[in-house]
Design a protein around this motif. Structure first.
Motif, PDB file in Angstrom:
ATOM      1  N   LEU A   1       0.838  -1.198   0.000  1.00 28.95           N
ATOM      2  CA  LEU A   1       0.000   0.000   0.000  1.00 28.95           C
ATOM      3  C   LEU A   1       0.873   1.249   0.000  1.00 28.95           C
ATOM      4  O   LEU A   1       0.588   2.228  -0.698  1.00 28.95           O
ATOM      5  CB  LEU A   1      -0.919  -0.003   1.225  1.00 28.95           C
ATOM      6  N   ALA A   2       1.962   1.213   0.766  1.00 22.23           N
ATOM      7  CA  ALA A   2       2.874   2.358   0.816  1.00 22.23           C
ATOM      8  C   ALA A   2       3.484   2.633  -0.560  1.00 22.23           C
ATOM      9  O   ALA A   2       3.560   3.785  -1.006  1.00 22.23           O
ATOM     10  CB  ALA A   2       3.977   2.100   1.844  1.00 22.23           C
ATOM     11  N   VAL A   3       3.905   1.580  -1.244  1.00 23.82           N
ATOM     12  CA  VAL A   3       4.501   1.751  -2.573  1.00 23.82           C
ATOM     13  C   VAL A   3       3.452   2.231  -3.569  1.00 23.82           C
ATOM     14  O   VAL A   3       3.723   3.085  -4.420  1.00 23.82           O
ATOM     15  CB  VAL A   3       5.142   0.435  -3.058  1.00 23.82           C
ATOM     16  N   PHE A   4       2.230   1.699  -3.464  1.00 16.78           N
ATOM     17  CA  PHE A   4       1.170   2.135  -4.379  1.00 16.78           C
ATOM     18  C   PHE A   4       0.845   3.615  -4.190  1.00 16.78           C
ATOM     19  O   PHE A   4       0.663   4.357  -5.166  1.00 16.78           O
ATOM     20  CB  PHE A   4      -0.097   1.294  -4.170  1.00 16.78           C
ATOM     21  N   MET A   5       0.773   4.067  -2.939  1.00 17.43           N
ATOM     22  CA  MET A   5       0.411   5.457  -2.664  1.00 17.43           C
ATOM     23  C   MET A   5       1.502   6.433  -3.077  1.00 17.43           C
ATOM     24  O   MET A   5       1.227   7.601  -3.375  1.00 17.43           O
ATOM     25  CB  MET A   5       0.095   5.626  -1.176  1.00 17.43           C
ATOM     26  N   ASP A   6       2.745   5.984  -3.113  1.00 16.37           N
ATOM     27  CA  ASP A   6       3.863   6.849  -3.490  1.00 16.37           C
ATOM     28  C   ASP A   6       3.751   7.248  -4.959  1.00 16.37           C
ATOM     29  O   ASP A   6       3.523   6.411  -5.823  1.00 16.37           O
ATOM     30  CB  ASP A   6       5.186   6.115  -3.239  1.00 16.37           C
ATOM     31  N   ARG A   7       3.918   8.522  -5.236  1.00 16.21           N
ATOM     32  CA  ARG A   7       3.796   9.036  -6.606  1.00 16.21           C
ATOM     33  C   ARG A   7       5.112   9.600  -7.126  1.00 16.21           C
ATOM     34  O   ARG A   7       5.136  10.326  -8.118  1.00 16.21           O
ATOM     35  CB  ARG A   7       2.707  10.124  -6.663  1.00 16.21           C
ATOM     36  N   SER A   8       6.225   9.275  -6.487  1.00 19.28           N
ATOM     37  CA  SER A   8       7.514   9.795  -6.941  1.00 19.28           C
ATOM     38  C   SER A   8       7.996   9.102  -8.211  1.00 19.28           C
ATOM     39  O   SER A   8       8.835   9.635  -8.939  1.00 19.28           O
ATOM     40  CB  SER A   8       8.570   9.637  -5.838  1.00 19.28           C
ATOM     41  N   ILE A   9       7.465   7.900  -8.480  1.00 17.60           N
ATOM     42  CA  ILE A   9       7.833   7.153  -9.680  1.00 17.60           C
ATOM     43  C   ILE A   9       6.659   7.175 -10.648  1.00 17.60           C
ATOM     44  O   ILE A   9       5.547   6.797 -10.287  1.00 17.60           O
ATOM     45  CB  ILE A   9       8.172   5.692  -9.331  1.00 17.60           C
ATOM     46  N   PRO A  10       6.872   7.621 -11.909  1.00 20.55           N
ATOM     47  CA  PRO A  10       5.772   7.612 -12.877  1.00 20.55           C
ATOM     48  C   PRO A  10       5.362   6.186 -13.206  1.00 20.55           C
ATOM     49  O   PRO A  10       6.203   5.350 -13.536  1.00 20.55           O
ATOM     50  CB  PRO A  10       6.368   8.323 -14.100  1.00 20.55           C
ATOM     51  N   PHE A  11       4.078   5.880 -13.084  1.00 18.18           N
ATOM     52  CA  PHE A  11       3.601   4.521 -13.329  1.00 18.18           C
ATOM     53  C   PHE A  11       2.095   4.571 -13.524  1.00 18.18           C
ATOM     54  O   PHE A  11       1.382   5.221 -12.765  1.00 18.18           O
ATOM     55  CB  PHE A  11       3.933   3.622 -12.128  1.00 18.18           C
ATOM     56  N   ASN A  12       1.603   3.888 -14.537  1.00 13.41           N
ATOM     57  CA  ASN A  12       0.164   3.796 -14.739  1.00 13.41           C
ATOM     58  C   ASN A  12      -0.482   3.207 -13.491  1.00 13.41           C
ATOM     59  O   ASN A  12      -0.035   2.180 -12.966  1.00 13.41           O
ATOM     60  CB  ASN A  12      -0.134   2.918 -15.950  1.00 13.41           C
ATOM     61  N   GLU A  13      -1.539   3.831 -13.011  1.00 15.30           N
ATOM     62  CA  GLU A  13      -2.127   3.463 -11.719  1.00 15.30           C
ATOM     63  C   GLU A  13      -2.639   2.026 -11.695  1.00 15.30           C
ATOM     64  O   GLU A  13      -2.366   1.270 -10.760  1.00 15.30           O
ATOM     65  CB  GLU A  13      -3.261   4.434 -11.382  1.00 15.30           C
ATOM     66  N   ASP A  14      -3.371   1.617 -12.723  1.00  7.35           N
ATOM     67  CA  ASP A  14      -3.917   0.265 -12.744  1.00  7.35           C
ATOM     68  C   ASP A  14      -2.812  -0.775 -12.927  1.00  7.35           C
ATOM     69  O   ASP A  14      -2.863  -1.860 -12.328  1.00  7.35           O
ATOM     70  CB  ASP A  14      -4.963   0.120 -13.858  1.00  7.35           C
ATOM     71  N   ALA A  15      -1.813  -0.463 -13.748  1.00 11.00           N
ATOM     72  CA  ALA A  15      -0.702  -1.392 -13.943  1.00 11.00           C
ATOM     73  C   ALA A  15       0.101  -1.536 -12.652  1.00 11.00           C
ATOM     74  O   ALA A  15       0.526  -2.639 -12.290  1.00 11.00           O
ATOM     75  CB  ALA A  15       0.192  -0.912 -15.079  1.00 11.00           C
ATOM     76  N   LYS A  16       0.295  -0.439 -11.966  1.00 13.38           N
ATOM     77  CA  LYS A  16       1.029  -0.475 -10.696  1.00 13.38           C
ATOM     78  C   LYS A  16       0.281  -1.325  -9.677  1.00 13.38           C
ATOM     79  O   LYS A  16       0.880  -2.151  -8.972  1.00 13.38           O
ATOM     80  CB  LYS A  16       1.209   0.948 -10.171  1.00 13.38           C
ATOM     81  N   ALA A  17      -1.030  -1.153  -9.623  1.00  8.78           N
ATOM     82  CA  ALA A  17      -1.842  -1.939  -8.685  1.00  8.78           C
ATOM     83  C   ALA A  17      -1.802  -3.420  -9.047  1.00  8.78           C
ATOM     84  O   ALA A  17      -1.683  -4.281  -8.168  1.00  8.78           O
ATOM     85  CB  ALA A  17      -3.278  -1.425  -8.685  1.00  8.78           C
ATOM     86  N   ALA A  18      -1.889  -3.716 -10.348  1.00 10.63           N
ATOM     87  CA  ALA A  18      -1.856  -5.112 -10.791  1.00 10.63           C
ATOM     88  C   ALA A  18      -0.524  -5.758 -10.426  1.00 10.63           C
ATOM     89  O   ALA A  18      -0.479  -6.901  -9.947  1.00 10.63           O
ATOM     90  CB  ALA A  18      -2.091  -5.188 -12.301  1.00 10.63           C
ATOM     91  N   TYR A  19       0.560  -5.028 -10.632  1.00 12.83           N
ATOM     92  CA  TYR A  19       1.888  -5.573 -10.336  1.00 12.83           C
ATOM     93  C   TYR A  19       2.072  -5.779  -8.825  1.00 12.83           C
ATOM     94  O   TYR A  19       2.541  -6.837  -8.387  1.00 12.83           O
ATOM     95  CB  TYR A  19       2.973  -4.643 -10.874  1.00 12.83           C
ATOM     96  N   LEU A  20       1.700  -4.787  -8.028  1.00 16.37           N
ATOM     97  CA  LEU A  20       1.889  -4.898  -6.581  1.00 16.37           C
ATOM     98  C   LEU A  20       0.967  -5.950  -5.969  1.00 16.37           C
ATOM     99  O   LEU A  20       1.352  -6.662  -5.035  1.00 16.37           O
ATOM    100  CB  LEU A  20       1.649  -3.538  -5.923  1.00 16.37           C
ATOM    101  N   LYS A  21      -0.235  -6.068  -6.505  1.00 17.23           N
ATOM    102  CA  LYS A  21      -1.145  -7.114  -6.045  1.00 17.23           C
ATOM    103  C   LYS A  21      -0.539  -8.484  -6.339  1.00 17.23           C
ATOM    104  O   LYS A  21      -0.620  -9.416  -5.528  1.00 17.23           O
ATOM    105  CB  LYS A  21      -2.498  -6.951  -6.737  1.00 17.23           C
ATOM    106  N   ASP A  22       0.082  -8.603  -7.505  1.00 12.23           N
ATOM    107  CA  ASP A  22       0.743  -9.837  -7.888  1.00 12.23           C
ATOM    108  C   ASP A  22       1.934 -10.124  -6.977  1.00 12.23           C
ATOM    109  O   ASP A  22       2.177 -11.262  -6.580  1.00 12.23           O
ATOM    110  CB  ASP A  22       1.215  -9.708  -9.349  1.00 12.23           C
ATOM    111  N   CYS A  23       2.674  -9.058  -6.612  1.00  9.59           N
ATOM    112  CA  CYS A  23       3.827  -9.215  -5.720  1.00  9.59           C
ATOM    113  C   CYS A  23       3.432  -9.681  -4.331  1.00  9.59           C
ATOM    114  O   CYS A  23       4.228 -10.332  -3.632  1.00  9.59           O
ATOM    115  CB  CYS A  23       4.576  -7.880  -5.600  1.00  9.59           C
ATOM    116  N   SER A  24       2.229  -9.345  -3.917  1.00 11.88           N
ATOM    117  CA  SER A  24       1.781  -9.700  -2.569  1.00 11.88           C
ATOM    118  C   SER A  24       1.144 -11.082  -2.498  1.00 11.88           C
ATOM    119  O   SER A  24       0.647 -11.487  -1.447  1.00 11.88           O
ATOM    120  CB  SER A  24       0.786  -8.648  -2.063  1.00 11.88           C
ATOM    121  N   SER A  25       1.157 -11.815  -3.619  1.00 14.14           N
ATOM    122  CA  SER A  25       0.497 -13.117  -3.668  1.00 14.14           C
ATOM    123  C   SER A  25       1.288 -14.180  -2.910  1.00 14.14           C
ATOM    124  O   SER A  25       2.491 -14.042  -2.674  1.00 14.14           O
ATOM    125  CB  SER A  25       0.313 -13.557  -5.127  1.00 14.14           C
ATOM    126  N   ARG A  26       0.615 -15.253  -2.561  1.00 11.99           N
ATOM    127  CA  ARG A  26       1.272 -16.376  -1.883  1.00 11.99           C
ATOM    128  C   ARG A  26       2.282 -17.058  -2.807  1.00 11.99           C
ATOM    129  O   ARG A  26       3.296 -17.594  -2.357  1.00 11.99           O
ATOM    130  CB  ARG A  26       0.223 -17.380  -1.406  1.00 11.99           C
TER     131      ARG A  26
END
Length: 302
Positions: A21-46
């Motif tokens: 959540l902290a990385v998602f909320m950070d806006r210092s790195i340019p990143f498409n919002e939905d792509a960023k969420a998809a990637y971080l959600k994937d990173c948090s998987s089991r």
């Protein structure tokens, strides 16, 4: 509900803050919002938490063993067509929807980044071969191999044009951003069966030795060395934009220092993120330029 809503609706516990959540909320790195969420959600998987630590050393051991095998029989079992059929079936059957979405986005965005560079170097004429898959089916048509070839051919052809015509890559006062898609990328819904559990990083680590098995040693080395061109693409884009302050997160560095193939899977993830960041920056610049144009058009003085 969009991918971004997963994090936007996530409760925040001050005593146990979620790192993703902290990385998602950070806006210092340019990143498409939905792509960023998809990637971080994937990173948090089991899958990434428990499966990756087990499979990564096995995959790297396979790369080392296959390297020795290829020395003895360099062209045994080589088939790009068969490779891409295996990749297609693997993605369709085992890879998570978020990971497949990110993989297809990479081809789409990569084509637009190269087109942006071509369009902003006045005087060059380069024939392009854009890859813009919106479903998994195009994977069967040598998609991964063509992506690597496109990158090499672009760098070679661009520099031949620059040298033969005496052209330099310089800052453009008005950027040509026609090739950049600022809206959603039209990727179809991905397979979402119970077997589609594997996260992006784990999938890439598993697919890398498969890639090596079905390619010649020369083709595999060429593919892994293409990751070193991230720095080249970043430099070209920064010259055109006139700023490199947000291109510093490129981690696949000097193209004249090829690395071994053992960490190719990890470096491929970095390659994908570098493309996402550069494309997001171009989208940001396009939106600002369009807003300025609208402001000028609406000015009473006109």
């Amino acid at each position: 509900m969009s991918e971004a809503d997963f994090f936007k609706n996530m409760p925040h516990d001050k005593n146990d803050p979620n790192p993703f959540l902290a990385v998602f909320m950070d806006r210092s790195i340019p990143f498409n919002e939905d792509a960023k969420a998809a990637y971080l959600k994937d990173c948090s998987s089991r899958s990434r938490q428990f499966l990756l630590p087990v499979l990564r050393p096995v995959a790297r051991l396979m790369i080392a063993l296959l390297q020795l095998y290829k020395i003895v029989v360099p062209r045994a079992f080589t088939s790009s067509k068969l490779l891409h059929r295996v990749l297609y079936l693997g993605m369709k059957t085992f890879v998570s929807p978020s990971a497949n979405y990110m993989i297809l986005r990479h081809f789409y965005l990569g084509s637009e980044v190269l087109a942006f560079i071509r369009d902003n170097v006045p005087g060059v004429q380069i024939e392009m071969n854009p890859l813009k898959p919106t479903s998994l089916a195009p994977v069967k048509d040598d998609l991964f191999l063509i992506h690597d070839l496109n990158l090499y051919n672009f760098i070679i052809n661009l520099n031949r044009e620059l040298q033969s015509k005496g052209i330099e890559v310089t800052k453009q006062e008005r950027l040509n951003l026609a090739a950049v898609t600022s809206g959603p990328i039209p990727i179809e819904p991905m397979p979402k069966r119970w077997t589609n559990f594997m996260d992006l990083t784990t999938a890439i680590e598993c697919f890398t030795p498969v890639y090596q098995l079905f390619l010649t040693d020369n083709d595999f080395w060429r593919a892994t060395n293409s990751l070193q061109l991230d720095e080249t693409i970043g430099i070209l884009a920064s010259k055109i934009i006139g700023s490199n302050d947000r291109l510093a997160l490129i981690n696949n560095k000097h193209p004249m220092v090829p690395l071994t193939t053992l960490r190719a899977g990890f470096r491929l993830v970095l390659h994908g993120l570098a493309t996402e960041q550069l494309h997001a920056l171009l989208v940001e610049l396009k939106q600002k330029q369009e807003a300025q144009d609208q402001a000028v058009a609406a000015s009473p003085e006109r």
